[in-house]
Design an enzyme around this catalytic site. Structure first.
Site, PDB file in Angstrom:
ATOM      1  N   SER A  41      32.227  17.201  13.893  1.00 25.44           N
ATOM      2  CA  SER A  41      32.146  18.649  13.444  1.00 25.44           C
ATOM      3  C   SER A  41      31.840  18.263  11.853  1.00 25.44           C
ATOM      4  CB  SER A  41      32.986  19.507  13.671  1.00 25.44           C
ATOM      5  OG  SER A  41      34.253  19.302  12.741  1.00 25.44           O
ATOM      6  N   LYS A  85      38.834  20.631   8.434  1.00 27.90           N
ATOM      7  CA  LYS A  85      37.614  21.385   8.150  1.00 27.90           C
ATOM      8  C   LYS A  85      37.837  21.624   6.593  1.00 27.90           C
ATOM      9  CE  LYS A  85      35.934  22.143  12.256  1.00 27.90           C
ATOM     10  NZ  LYS A  85      36.564  21.212  12.960  1.00 27.90           N
TER      11      LYS A  85
END
Length: 236
Positions: free
Chosen positions: A157, A195
């Site tokens: 991701s 993230k």
């Protein structure tokens, strides 16, 4: 490896389909796993789907199909405490003897011996634990002030930020970070992920760096910062 909750949900779905021929509703799953919200069930289902244990059947209500079951040995052990410092993701690492303090990382560089605390999900968050699995020499040029630790990246991701599956992320331990920094975030005190941080009023967005992954938004009380990314090491 499945978390305890993922394994429980997979078993519940499989047993309900076998007994009734229909997969359970989100409310039934939430009640069976004693979760507070359907969003937790959604995350678990997404994780099971991405790992190839279930699939959603199109154009059918409550349509889940179990593709395979997990062995008990493939599930992570439950956490015994609620305090994490830091909380990270369990990895499938063989126990090895501690590395020597002088383990080289780059030719001619000065290194510092850091603990590898497991794997961090750059994808769907997975259950967090604290567990040192090895040590590695990290170049001091990549470090900042304070304590540091290393996590092995799992998932894709963050590939547009240059972070790839199998990379070793050097993390500076901190409980605060600025907008735009890449952090280790602990969600609901049980799931950790790598993230980019975006603060939006009373909410926190955990932003992926891959258009195939959605940005997840949480209330500020649901996310705690475990550290910020300061460097990467990669094997070729």
């Amino acid at each position: 490896m499945l978390t305890k909750k993922q394994h429980e949900l997979l078993q519940f779905i499989n047993e309900r389909i076998k007994s009734t021929g229909v997969s359970p509703s989100f409310d039934e799953m939430k009640e069976a796993l004693d979760l507070k919200s359907k969003s937790g069930i959604h995350r678990l289902i997404t994780a099971l789907e991405e790992r190839g244990f279930i699939r959603r059947l199109p154009n059918r209500a409550r349509a889940l199909e179990v593709l395979r079951l997990a062995d008990e040995a493939s599930t992570s052990a439950p956490r015994k405490t609620a305090k994490f410092s830091p909380s990270v993701v369990q990895g499938n690492f063989a126990r090895r003897a501690p590395a020597p303090k002088s383990r080289p990382a780059l030719a001619g560089s000065t290194t510092t011996d850091l603990p590898i605390l497991g794997r961090i999900a750059a994808g769907t968050p997975i259950e967090a634990i604290q567990h040192e699995v090895d040590r590695v020499g990290a170049p001091e040029a990549l470090l900042r002030g304070g304590e540091h630790y290393v996590l092995e990246v799992q998932g894709e991701s963050m590939i547009d930020a240059g972070i790839f599956d199998g990379d070793y992320a050097i993390i500076q331990r901190t409980d605060d970070a600025s907008n735009g920094e890449i952090i280790v975030a602990l969600v609901d005190q049980e799931e950790a992920t790598l993230k980019r941080l975006r603060k939006k009023g009373a909410s926190i967005a955990l932003e992926a760096a891959n258009p195939a992954f959605e940005t997840r938004i949480y209330g500020a009380d649901r996310v705690s910062i475990q550290g910020r990314l300061v460097g990467l090491m990669r094997k070729y």
